[in-house]
Design a protein around this motif. Sequence first.
Motif, short mmCIF file in Angstrom:
data_model
loop_
_atom_site.label_atom_id
_atom_site.label_comp_id
_atom_site.label_asym_id
_atom_site.label_seq_id
_atom_site.Cartn_x
_atom_site.Cartn_y
_atom_site.Cartn_z
N GLU A 44 -10.35 9.51 -4.26
CA GLU A 44 -10.40 10.84 -4.86
C GLU A 44 -9.69 11.87 -3.97
O GLU A 44 -8.92 12.70 -4.45
CB GLU A 44 -11.85 11.24 -5.04
CG GLU A 44 -12.03 12.63 -5.65
CD GLU A 44 -13.50 13.02 -5.66
OE1 GLU A 44 -14.22 12.53 -6.54
OE2 GLU A 44 -13.91 13.81 -4.78
N ARG A 96 -17.82 3.35 -4.20
CA ARG A 96 -19.09 4.06 -4.18
C ARG A 96 -19.91 3.83 -5.44
O ARG A 96 -20.97 4.44 -5.61
CB ARG A 96 -18.86 5.55 -3.97
CG ARG A 96 -17.97 6.21 -5.02
CD ARG A 96 -17.72 7.67 -4.68
NE ARG A 96 -16.73 8.28 -5.56
CZ ARG A 96 -16.31 9.54 -5.42
NH1 ARG A 96 -16.81 10.29 -4.46
NH2 ARG A 96 -15.41 10.02 -6.24
N SER A 147 -24.43 8.46 -3.45
CA SER A 147 -24.21 9.90 -3.38
C SER A 147 -24.61 10.39 -1.99
O SER A 147 -25.15 9.64 -1.17
CB SER A 147 -25.04 10.61 -4.45
OG SER A 147 -26.39 10.76 -4.04
N GLU A 148 -24.36 11.67 -1.75
CA GLU A 148 -24.73 12.25 -0.46
C GLU A 148 -26.24 12.33 -0.30
O GLU A 148 -26.73 12.49 0.82
CB GLU A 148 -24.12 13.65 -0.33
CG GLU A 148 -22.60 13.68 -0.32
CD GLU A 148 -22.01 13.02 0.91
OE1 GLU A 148 -22.65 13.07 1.98
OE2 GLU A 148 -20.90 12.45 0.80
N GLN A 172 -21.87 14.84 -4.92
CA GLN A 172 -20.67 14.32 -4.27
C GLN A 172 -19.91 15.51 -3.69
O GLN A 172 -19.77 16.54 -4.34
CB GLN A 172 -19.77 13.59 -5.28
CG GLN A 172 -20.43 12.47 -6.05
CD GLN A 172 -20.66 11.23 -5.20
OE1 GLN A 172 -20.01 11.05 -4.18
NE2 GLN A 172 -21.55 10.36 -5.66
N THR A 231 -13.47 5.37 -5.11
CA THR A 231 -13.80 5.60 -3.70
C THR A 231 -13.65 7.07 -3.37
O THR A 231 -12.84 7.79 -3.98
CB THR A 231 -12.89 4.78 -2.76
OG1 THR A 231 -11.55 5.31 -2.83
CG2 THR A 231 -12.88 3.31 -3.14
N SER A 232 -14.38 7.52 -2.37
CA SER A 232 -14.24 8.90 -1.91
C SER A 232 -12.84 9.13 -1.36
O SER A 232 -12.23 10.19 -1.59
CB SER A 232 -15.29 9.20 -0.83
OG SER A 232 -16.59 9.11 -1.35
#
Length: 418
Positions: free
Chosen positions: A256, A119, A185-186, A234, A252-253
């Motif tokens: 995490e 990301r 990001s979101e 995030q 990476t999401s």
Amino acid sequence: MSALAMNETLTIARLGQRGDGVAETVQGQVFVPFALPGESVRAVRDGDRAQVVEILTPSASRIAAICPLFTRCGGCAAQHMGEGLYAEWKRQQVVTALSRAGLETEVLPVVDAHGVGRRRVTFHARREDDGMRVGFMVAGTHDLIEVQACPVLAPGLERAPIVAQHLANRLRASNKPLDIQLTASEAGLDVDIRGHGPAGDALRRQLTEAAERLDLARLAMHGEIIVERRAPFQLMGKAAVTPAPGGFLQATSEGEAMLSRLVLDAIPKAKRVADLFAGCGPFSVRLAEKAQVSAFESDKAAIQALSRAANHTQGLKPVAAEARDLFRRPLLEHELNVFDAVVLDPPRAGAEAQVKRLAASKVPLVAYVSCDVGSFARDAALLVAGGYALERVTPVDQFRYSAHIELVGVFRKTAGRK
């Protein structure tokens, strides 16, 4: 290659730590990038390094690379490795580091945490002739290779090469080499530019206009926000965390989330937890769903981001966040002993000063998240010498195709050593 370079046939015995094939010769080891164990290659050799000219006997584990820039771009080292060989190579890095430190424990199979991709990405920009060249570093050099797309990036970074080029063009008058970091990001792209120096009023207006045109969530320079159109948050468990510009994030999401899951599984009954080197709180906010958390981190901006997120998230137990340099002022034994468990996720250098205090403490459980197998092995040996048992280690791979591996080690204080 130097004048002493030699063309010869080499047989690859194993993989090195960086993914190079290693050949044993009468003159010593020779490291051959992009060669695999069992292969016979014709290579141009220069000292203990060699470049493949032809693969004479390919390995059954060799596969086609997914990127046309592989072997030229310096970002990936292992796109040519089949899944089984690749996973065992990464796991073996952990096994070898622990063995060298005199440690024995269960090393579980590698967990794939690539998810949808990385990301965050950094593009380099350099002035050439009348324009700006933007791209990644060529392997082993400081030269740039232009990149139109990168297959290891998350979908949220699809526009990253175009955005980086546009911003570099806006800054070409500075004649300075730039690093343009983009994070998905979101709320959209979060960009932080380094290398330019302070921005005057006129440039700030130009960059604000560029952020509007490119629909960026946030644009910063050297960590100073130029414009924030939307908070680039995030999702971390229940919390929405907005890191500081350029602030640390797991790659990476999925990485995490997986590291957090392993940490939570390691300390399931803890009611009071210390999160050391807490960053912006990926572990703290998840831990706080079940436990009272005290978070410590030297980066004040990260601690502020953590505090804001924790204070605005319903359903969390109290989170006390403190800015503290744990290298210079590690928590002492009497401070540590009030906790049921300690979580630590230090930078690559490890946490030797803090670990020495932790080894002398009475904390029952420690979950150690590491991005460097060497510093982890050193610190693990200190904990074991202080009466902890290293119960298991789980390697986590969120940097697919690189030589990088992360891990979570679980330590328990043994009876009679409190």
